[in-house]
Motif scaffolding. Structure first.
Motif, PDB file in Angstrom:
ATOM      1  N   THR A   2      70.645  32.750   6.774  1.00  0.00           N
ATOM      2  CA  THR A   2      72.095  32.815   6.875  1.00  0.00           C
ATOM      3  C   THR A   2      72.587  31.455   7.346  1.00  0.00           C
ATOM      4  OG1 THR A   2      72.127  33.507   9.190  1.00  0.00           O
ATOM      5  CG2 THR A   2      71.967  35.260   7.542  1.00  0.00           C
ATOM      6  N   ASP A   3      73.822  31.167   7.013  1.00  0.00           N
ATOM      7  CA  ASP A   3      74.392  29.904   7.478  1.00  0.00           C
ATOM      8  C   ASP A   3      74.400  29.852   8.993  1.00  0.00           C
ATOM      9  OD1 ASP A   3      74.761  28.964   4.928  1.00  0.00           O
ATOM     10  OD2 ASP A   3      76.841  29.621   4.795  1.00  0.00           O
ATOM     11  N   ASP A   4      74.582  31.028   9.637  1.00  0.00           N
ATOM     12  CA  ASP A   4      74.590  31.093  11.090  1.00  0.00           C
ATOM     13  C   ASP A   4      73.224  30.715  11.664  1.00  0.00           C
ATOM     14  OD1 ASP A   4      75.738  31.709  13.670  1.00  0.00           O
ATOM     15  OD2 ASP A   4      74.498  33.524  13.635  1.00  0.00           O
ATOM     16  N   ALA A   5      72.156  31.235  11.086  1.00  0.00           N
ATOM     17  CA  ALA A   5      70.806  30.899  11.556  1.00  0.00           C
ATOM     18  C   ALA A   5      70.531  29.410  11.349  1.00  0.00           C
ATOM     19  CB  ALA A   5      69.754  31.745  10.838  1.00  0.00           C
ATOM     20  N   ARG A   6      70.946  28.883  10.205  1.00  0.00           N
ATOM     21  CA  ARG A   6      70.725  27.459   9.938  1.00  0.00           C
ATOM     22  C   ARG A   6      71.467  26.594  10.952  1.00  0.00           C
ATOM     23  NH1 ARG A   6      68.818  25.045   5.386  1.00  0.00           N
ATOM     24  NH2 ARG A   6      67.367  26.760   5.694  1.00  0.00           N
ATOM     25  N   THR A   7      72.721  26.930  11.214  1.00  0.00           N
ATOM     26  CA  THR A   7      73.515  26.159  12.175  1.00  0.00           C
ATOM     27  C   THR A   7      72.923  26.262  13.572  1.00  0.00           C
ATOM     28  OG1 THR A   7      75.524  26.466  10.872  1.00  0.00           O
ATOM     29  CG2 THR A   7      75.818  25.893  13.194  1.00  0.00           C
ATOM     30  N   ARG A   8      72.568  27.485  13.997  1.00  0.00           N
ATOM     31  CA  ARG A   8      71.961  27.657  15.324  1.00  0.00           C
ATOM     32  C   ARG A   8      70.643  26.893  15.416  1.00  0.00           C
ATOM     33  NH1 ARG A   8      70.135  32.557  16.456  1.00  0.00           N
ATOM     34  NH2 ARG A   8      70.425  33.358  14.364  1.00  0.00           N
ATOM     35  N   MET A  13      67.512  22.379  17.452  1.00  0.00           N
ATOM     36  CA  MET A  13      66.623  21.233  17.232  1.00  0.00           C
ATOM     37  C   MET A  13      67.197  19.976  17.864  1.00  0.00           C
ATOM     38  SD  MET A  13      65.012  21.345  13.410  1.00  0.00           S
ATOM     39  CE  MET A  13      63.589  20.283  13.600  1.00  0.00           C
ATOM     40  N   GLN A  14      68.498  19.795  17.722  1.00  0.00           N
ATOM     41  CA  GLN A  14      69.136  18.620  18.310  1.00  0.00           C
ATOM     42  C   GLN A  14      69.039  18.667  19.832  1.00  0.00           C
ATOM     43  OE1 GLN A  14      72.783  17.476  16.581  1.00  0.00           O
ATOM     44  NE2 GLN A  14      72.958  15.676  17.856  1.00  0.00           N
ATOM     45  N   VAL A  16      66.654  20.162  21.576  1.00  0.00           N
ATOM     46  CA  VAL A  16      65.248  20.031  21.945  1.00  0.00           C
ATOM     47  C   VAL A  16      64.755  18.598  21.781  1.00  0.00           C
ATOM     48  CG1 VAL A  16      62.894  20.716  21.277  1.00  0.00           C
ATOM     49  CG2 VAL A  16      64.679  22.451  21.538  1.00  0.00           C
ATOM     50  N   TYR A  17      65.132  17.952  20.687  1.00  0.00           N
ATOM     51  CA  TYR A  17      64.577  16.638  20.363  1.00  0.00           C
ATOM     52  C   TYR A  17      65.535  15.472  20.528  1.00  0.00           C
ATOM     53  CZ  TYR A  17      60.670  19.258  18.523  1.00  0.00           C
ATOM     54  OH  TYR A  17      59.600  20.093  18.404  1.00  0.00           O
ATOM     55  N   GLY A  18      66.826  15.751  20.612  1.00  0.00           N
ATOM     56  CA  GLY A  18      67.786  14.664  20.759  1.00  0.00           C
ATOM     57  C   GLY A  18      68.215  14.053  19.440  1.00  0.00           C
ATOM     58  N   TRP A  19      67.833  14.655  18.333  1.00  0.00           N
ATOM     59  CA  TRP A  19      68.232  14.182  17.006  1.00  0.00           C
ATOM     60  C   TRP A  19      68.284  15.377  16.065  1.00  0.00           C
ATOM     61  CZ3 TRP A  19      64.275  15.427  13.699  1.00  0.00           C
ATOM     62  CH2 TRP A  19      62.991  15.501  14.239  1.00  0.00           C
ATOM     63  N   ARG A  20      69.074  15.233  15.041  1.00  0.00           N
ATOM     64  CA  ARG A  20      69.249  16.307  14.050  1.00  0.00           C
ATOM     65  C   ARG A  20      68.538  15.878  12.773  1.00  0.00           C
ATOM     66  NH1 ARG A  20      73.405  19.979  14.622  1.00  0.00           N
ATOM     67  NH2 ARG A  20      73.674  21.374  12.856  1.00  0.00           N
ATOM     68  N   PRO A  21      67.650  16.709  12.255  1.00  0.00           N
ATOM     69  CA  PRO A  21      66.903  16.312  11.062  1.00  0.00           C
ATOM     70  C   PRO A  21      67.771  16.365   9.807  1.00  0.00           C
ATOM     71  CG  PRO A  21      66.440  18.591  11.558  1.00  0.00           C
ATOM     72  CD  PRO A  21      67.311  18.070  12.680  1.00  0.00           C
ATOM     73  N   PRO A  22      67.446  15.554   8.828  1.00  0.00           N
ATOM     74  CA  PRO A  22      68.133  15.698   7.540  1.00  0.00           C
ATOM     75  C   PRO A  22      67.680  17.009   6.904  1.00  0.00           C
ATOM     76  CG  PRO A  22      66.347  14.118   7.366  1.00  0.00           C
ATOM     77  CD  PRO A  22      66.434  14.501   8.808  1.00  0.00           C
ATOM     78  N   GLU A  23      68.597  17.709   6.281  1.00  0.00           N
ATOM     79  CA  GLU A  23      68.232  18.991   5.667  1.00  0.00           C
ATOM     80  C   GLU A  23      67.405  18.750   4.406  1.00  0.00           C
ATOM     81  OE1 GLU A  23      70.619  22.437   5.681  1.00  0.00           O
ATOM     82  OE2 GLU A  23      72.138  21.487   6.959  1.00  0.00           O
ATOM     83  N   ILE A  24      66.350  19.545   4.277  1.00  0.00           N
ATOM     84  CA  ILE A  24      65.439  19.454   3.145  1.00  0.00           C
ATOM     85  C   ILE A  24      65.404  20.821   2.473  1.00  0.00           C
ATOM     86  CG2 ILE A  24      63.038  19.043   2.468  1.00  0.00           C
ATOM     87  CD1 ILE A  24      62.805  17.407   5.116  1.00  0.00           C
ATOM     88  N   GLN A  71      56.982  15.510  20.906  1.00  0.00           N
ATOM     89  CA  GLN A  71      57.273  16.254  22.132  1.00  0.00           C
ATOM     90  C   GLN A  71      57.485  15.312  23.315  1.00  0.00           C
ATOM     91  OE1 GLN A  71      58.012  19.361  21.868  1.00  0.00           O
ATOM     92  NE2 GLN A  71      57.379  19.327  19.724  1.00  0.00           N
ATOM     93  N   LEU A  72      56.689  14.259  23.389  1.00  0.00           N
ATOM     94  CA  LEU A  72      56.859  13.283  24.470  1.00  0.00           C
ATOM     95  C   LEU A  72      58.234  12.645  24.411  1.00  0.00           C
ATOM     96  CD1 LEU A  72      53.369  11.549  24.254  1.00  0.00           C
ATOM     97  CD2 LEU A  72      54.147  13.118  26.061  1.00  0.00           C
ATOM     98  N   GLN A  73      58.647  12.267  23.222  1.00  0.00           N
ATOM     99  CA  GLN A  73      59.965  11.651  23.062  1.00  0.00           C
ATOM    100  C   GLN A  73      61.063  12.624  23.476  1.00  0.00           C
ATOM    101  OE1 GLN A  73      60.638   9.457  19.462  1.00  0.00           O
ATOM    102  NE2 GLN A  73      62.828   9.832  19.530  1.00  0.00           N
ATOM    103  N   GLY A  74      60.956  13.873  23.042  1.00  0.00           N
ATOM    104  CA  GLY A  74      61.947  14.873  23.436  1.00  0.00           C
ATOM    105  C   GLY A  74      61.956  15.108  24.935  1.00  0.00           C
ATOM    106  N   ALA A  75      60.764  15.150  25.546  1.00  0.00           N
ATOM    107  CA  ALA A  75      60.656  15.368  26.994  1.00  0.00           C
ATOM    108  C   ALA A  75      61.322  14.247  27.773  1.00  0.00           C
ATOM    109  CB  ALA A  75      59.189  15.495  27.392  1.00  0.00           C
ATOM    110  N   LEU A  76      61.108  13.013  27.334  1.00  0.00           N
ATOM    111  CA  LEU A  76      61.726  11.875  28.018  1.00  0.00           C
ATOM    112  C   LEU A  76      63.225  11.817  27.741  1.00  0.00           C
ATOM    113  CD1 LEU A  76      58.947   9.211  27.469  1.00  0.00           C
ATOM    114  CD2 LEU A  76      59.602  10.285  29.651  1.00  0.00           C
TER     115      LEU A  76
END
Length: 128
Positions: A2-8, A13-14, A16-24, A71-76
């Motif tokens: 669902t669009d809701d699941a994708r948005t959530r 992800m953003q 957790v990691y500090g960046w948003r992935p390009p959609e594939i 994970q290290l990058q996200g943790a820092l």
């Protein structure tokens, strides 16, 4: 999906990691975002720091240091651990997952911390 699941999932992800992935357009990407991040990383009961610590142990045990670097990058980035704490985690893990894997994680901590400093990543916020 669902669009809701994708948005959530993308929002999580953003966080957790500090960046948003390009959609594939792939089943792997959809499962990662719509299930792993929208559902599993969003469950109550564990903090992001808890999840990150578990992942670092599992990845190091498997020798998947290149994935542990994410994970290290996200943790820092999220100030879940300091560089010193990550070095302590690596030393601790040496005794349980093998010296070579723990040492590789320790080296990865140094590499990721240096890369973040070079990229102008703000100094880590204080842990709560």
């Amino acid at each position: 999906m669902t669009d809701d699941a994708r948005t959530r999932g993308l929002d999580r992800m953003q966080e957790v990691y500090g960046w948003r992935p390009p959609e594939i357009d792939s089943a792997h990407f959809a499962t990662t975002v719509d299930h792993l991040f929208a559902e599993i990383w969003s469950r109550p009961g564990l903090t992001d720091r808890d999840r990150r610590l578990l992942l670092l142990g599992a990845l190091t045990a498997q020798g998947r240091i290149e994935t542990a670097e994410i994970q290290l990058q996200g943790a820092l980035h999220n100030a879940e651990f300091t560089t010193e704490q990550l070095h302590e985690i690596a030393l601790f893990l040496c005794h349980y997952v093998g010296w070579p894997n723990g040492t590789r994680l320790d080296n990865a901590v140094r590499t990721v911390a240096e890369r973040l400093r070079e990229d102008g990543e703000p100094r880590m916020r204080r842990l709560k």
